[in-house]
Design a protein around this motif. Structure first.
Motif, mmCIF file in Angstrom:
data_model
loop_
_atom_site.group_PDB
_atom_site.id
_atom_site.type_symbol
_atom_site.label_atom_id
_atom_site.label_comp_id
_atom_site.label_asym_id
_atom_site.label_seq_id
_atom_site.Cartn_x
_atom_site.Cartn_y
_atom_site.Cartn_z
ATOM 1 N N LYS A 1 0.843 -1.185 0.000
ATOM 2 C CA LYS A 1 0.000 0.000 0.000
ATOM 3 C C LYS A 1 0.885 1.245 0.000
ATOM 4 C CE LYS A 1 -3.980 2.125 2.106
ATOM 5 N NZ LYS A 1 -5.005 2.039 3.130
ATOM 6 N N SER A 2 0.777 2.004 -1.067
ATOM 7 C CA SER A 2 1.550 3.215 -1.228
ATOM 8 C C SER A 2 0.621 4.417 -1.057
ATOM 9 C CB SER A 2 2.185 3.236 -2.610
ATOM 10 O OG SER A 2 2.737 4.492 -2.893
ATOM 11 N N ILE A 3 1.109 5.427 -0.389
ATOM 12 C CA ILE A 3 0.311 6.646 -0.204
ATOM 13 C C ILE A 3 -0.003 7.277 -1.560
ATOM 14 C CG2 ILE A 3 0.360 9.005 0.708
ATOM 15 C CD1 ILE A 3 2.121 7.872 3.015
ATOM 16 N N ASP A 4 0.985 7.276 -2.458
ATOM 17 C CA ASP A 4 0.830 7.922 -3.755
ATOM 18 C C ASP A 4 0.099 7.086 -4.794
ATOM 19 O OD1 ASP A 4 2.243 10.146 -2.831
ATOM 20 O OD2 ASP A 4 4.171 9.294 -3.441
ATOM 21 N N TYR A 5 0.231 5.734 -4.726
ATOM 22 C CA TYR A 5 -0.247 4.898 -5.821
ATOM 23 C C TYR A 5 -1.294 3.864 -5.418
ATOM 24 C CZ TYR A 5 4.123 6.923 -7.374
ATOM 25 O OH TYR A 5 5.131 7.796 -7.646
ATOM 26 N N GLY A 6 -1.663 3.826 -4.159
ATOM 27 C CA GLY A 6 -2.653 2.850 -3.712
ATOM 28 C C GLY A 6 -2.044 1.476 -3.508
ATOM 29 N N LEU A 7 -2.872 0.462 -3.597
ATOM 30 C CA LEU A 7 -2.457 -0.925 -3.388
ATOM 31 C C LEU A 7 -1.918 -1.485 -4.703
ATOM 32 C CD1 LEU A 7 -2.544 -2.744 -0.885
ATOM 33 C CD2 LEU A 7 -4.721 -3.611 -1.690
ATOM 34 N N ILE A 8 -0.629 -1.839 -4.727
ATOM 35 C CA ILE A 8 -0.026 -2.332 -5.968
ATOM 36 C C ILE A 8 0.687 -3.666 -5.730
ATOM 37 C CG2 ILE A 8 0.218 -0.146 -7.181
ATOM 38 C CD1 ILE A 8 2.973 0.143 -6.102
ATOM 39 N N PRO A 9 0.608 -4.564 -6.716
ATOM 40 C CA PRO A 9 1.263 -5.872 -6.583
ATOM 41 C C PRO A 9 2.763 -5.766 -6.860
ATOM 42 C CG PRO A 9 0.204 -5.723 -8.714
ATOM 43 C CD PRO A 9 -0.140 -4.455 -7.968
ATOM 44 N N LEU A 10 3.558 -6.478 -6.048
ATOM 45 C CA LEU A 10 5.001 -6.483 -6.259
ATOM 46 C C LEU A 10 5.487 -7.805 -6.857
ATOM 47 C CD1 LEU A 10 6.323 -4.589 -3.129
ATOM 48 C CD2 LEU A 10 5.484 -3.698 -5.306
ATOM 49 N N PHE A 11 4.787 -8.908 -6.547
ATOM 50 C CA PHE A 11 5.053 -10.171 -7.221
ATOM 51 C C PHE A 11 3.881 -11.112 -7.025
ATOM 52 C CE2 PHE A 11 6.871 -11.003 -3.012
ATOM 53 C CZ PHE A 11 6.511 -12.319 -2.745
ATOM 54 N N HIS A 12 3.802 -12.109 -7.914
ATOM 55 C CA HIS A 12 2.760 -13.134 -7.871
ATOM 56 C C HIS A 12 3.434 -14.499 -7.819
ATOM 57 C CE1 HIS A 12 -0.102 -10.088 -9.399
ATOM 58 N NE2 HIS A 12 0.836 -9.793 -10.275
ATOM 59 N N LEU A 13 2.867 -15.420 -7.050
ATOM 60 C CA LEU A 13 3.309 -16.813 -7.018
ATOM 61 C C LEU A 13 2.160 -17.702 -7.465
ATOM 62 C CD1 LEU A 13 5.073 -17.106 -3.533
ATOM 63 C CD2 LEU A 13 6.174 -17.110 -5.763
ATOM 64 N N THR A 14 2.500 -18.855 -8.047
ATOM 65 C CA THR A 14 1.463 -19.833 -8.386
ATOM 66 C C THR A 14 1.744 -21.133 -7.638
ATOM 67 O OG1 THR A 14 2.606 -20.844 -10.267
ATOM 68 C CG2 THR A 14 1.255 -18.880 -10.719
ATOM 69 N N SER A 15 0.693 -21.912 -7.459
ATOM 70 C CA SER A 15 0.825 -23.185 -6.751
ATOM 71 C C SER A 15 1.462 -24.265 -7.620
ATOM 72 C CB SER A 15 -0.539 -23.655 -6.238
ATOM 73 O OG SER A 15 -1.401 -23.894 -7.328
ATOM 74 N N ASN A 16 1.799 -23.927 -8.849
ATOM 75 C CA ASN A 16 2.535 -24.883 -9.679
ATOM 76 C C ASN A 16 3.994 -24.461 -9.862
ATOM 77 O OD1 ASN A 16 2.011 -22.793 -11.430
ATOM 78 N ND2 ASN A 16 1.023 -24.026 -12.995
ATOM 79 N N GLY A 17 4.481 -23.609 -8.954
ATOM 80 C CA GLY A 17 5.902 -23.290 -8.898
ATOM 81 C C GLY A 17 6.379 -22.205 -9.831
ATOM 82 N N GLN A 18 5.573 -21.158 -10.014
ATOM 83 C CA GLN A 18 5.973 -20.054 -10.877
ATOM 84 C C GLN A 18 5.901 -18.731 -10.126
ATOM 85 O OE1 GLN A 18 3.199 -20.651 -14.166
ATOM 86 N NE2 GLN A 18 4.905 -21.412 -15.383
ATOM 87 N N ILE A 19 6.633 -17.741 -10.640
ATOM 88 C CA ILE A 19 6.638 -16.401 -10.063
ATOM 89 C C ILE A 19 6.594 -15.383 -11.200
ATOM 90 C CG2 ILE A 19 9.173 -16.278 -9.991
ATOM 91 C CD1 ILE A 19 8.820 -14.746 -7.282
ATOM 92 N N LYS A 20 5.936 -14.257 -10.933
ATOM 93 C CA LYS A 20 5.863 -13.176 -11.921
ATOM 94 C C LYS A 20 6.181 -11.863 -11.230
ATOM 95 C CE LYS A 20 1.838 -11.716 -13.664
ATOM 96 N NZ LYS A 20 0.651 -11.565 -14.536
ATOM 97 N N PHE A 21 6.960 -11.040 -11.907
ATOM 98 C CA PHE A 21 7.292 -9.691 -11.441
ATOM 99 C C PHE A 21 6.539 -8.718 -12.347
ATOM 100 C CE2 PHE A 21 11.110 -12.424 -11.511
ATOM 101 C CZ PHE A 21 11.158 -12.733 -10.157
ATOM 102 N N PRO A 22 5.561 -7.995 -11.835
ATOM 103 C CA PRO A 22 4.736 -7.135 -12.699
ATOM 104 C C PRO A 22 5.400 -5.795 -13.032
ATOM 105 C CG PRO A 22 3.938 -7.048 -10.456
ATOM 106 C CD PRO A 22 5.068 -8.038 -10.465
ATOM 107 N N LEU A 23 6.599 -5.847 -13.589
ATOM 108 C CA LEU A 23 7.349 -4.624 -13.890
ATOM 109 C C LEU A 23 6.616 -3.702 -14.850
ATOM 110 C CD1 LEU A 23 10.975 -6.005 -14.231
ATOM 111 C CD2 LEU A 23 10.119 -4.450 -12.489
ATOM 112 N N ASN A 24 6.049 -4.253 -15.906
ATOM 113 C CA ASN A 24 5.369 -3.409 -16.892
ATOM 114 C C ASN A 24 4.138 -2.735 -16.281
ATOM 115 O OD1 ASN A 24 7.034 -3.740 -19.285
ATOM 116 N ND2 ASN A 24 6.432 -5.881 -19.154
ATOM 117 N N LEU A 25 3.401 -3.447 -15.452
ATOM 118 C CA LEU A 25 2.262 -2.854 -14.754
ATOM 119 C C LEU A 25 2.732 -1.738 -13.824
ATOM 120 C CD1 LEU A 25 -0.779 -2.956 -13.879
ATOM 121 C CD2 LEU A 25 -0.029 -4.506 -12.086
ATOM 122 N N LEU A 26 3.810 -1.992 -13.085
ATOM 123 C CA LEU A 26 4.334 -0.979 -12.167
ATOM 124 C C LEU A 26 4.829 0.259 -12.914
ATOM 125 C CD1 LEU A 26 6.249 -3.303 -9.668
ATOM 126 C CD2 LEU A 26 4.053 -2.167 -9.310
#
Length: 144
Positions: free
Chosen positions: A55-80
């Motif tokens: 939770k950022s004062i300037d930008y609201g609630l933003i995702p920093l990374f996602h995990l999946t239950s099948n062993g994957q991770i995503k970094f939402p750089l383009n969204l950020l």
């Protein structure tokens, strides 16, 4: 639709992935529960997702990374990059990811946010710790 939670997510990851991968994901789930301002769990039926949100004062609630239950991770750089106007914050995150994982996340090479397998990125436990420190630093910058 199934509603995922921590217990179901961890149970599924332990059943579907190698022990080394499931241990890394469990470490990241515990870190997320301790440090994230908000944790969101997916509703999909094929696999579960967990998102670390800050939770950022300037930008609201933003995702920093996602995990999946099948062993994957995503970094939402383009969204950020679209949401955060202070480009130096995103540039620092990108540089730390690049140095941690020896990958290049340039917009030309990385035009969309994609999932990577945990096994590809986290070879040693120290890489998990470096990633955790990266997320803690990013969160601190966004909280200012």
């Amino acid at each position: 639709m199934a509603k995922w939670d921590k217990d179901l997510f961890i149970k599924t990851i332990k059943e579907s992935c190698q022990t080394r991968i499931s241990n890394i994901v469990v470490d990241l789930v515990k870190f997320t529960e301790d440090e994230a301002d908000s944790v969101s769990w997916g509703r999909g039926e094929g696999y579960g997702t967990m998102t670390f949100k800050c939770k950022s004062i300037d930008y609201g609630l933003i995702p920093l990374f996602h995990l999946t239950s099948n062993g994957q991770i995503k970094f939402p750089l383009n969204l950020l990059k679209q949401k955060i106007s202070k480009k130096e914050i995103i540039r620092e995150y990108q540089l730390k990811l690049e140095s941690n994982f020896m990958m290049y996340f340039d917009e030309e090479v990385y035009p969309t946010d994609i999932f990577y397998t945990i096994d590809e990125l986290f070879v040693m436990q120290i890489e998990v710790q470096k990633f955790i420190l990266t997320i803690q630093g990013l969160s601190a910058r966004l909280h200012q």
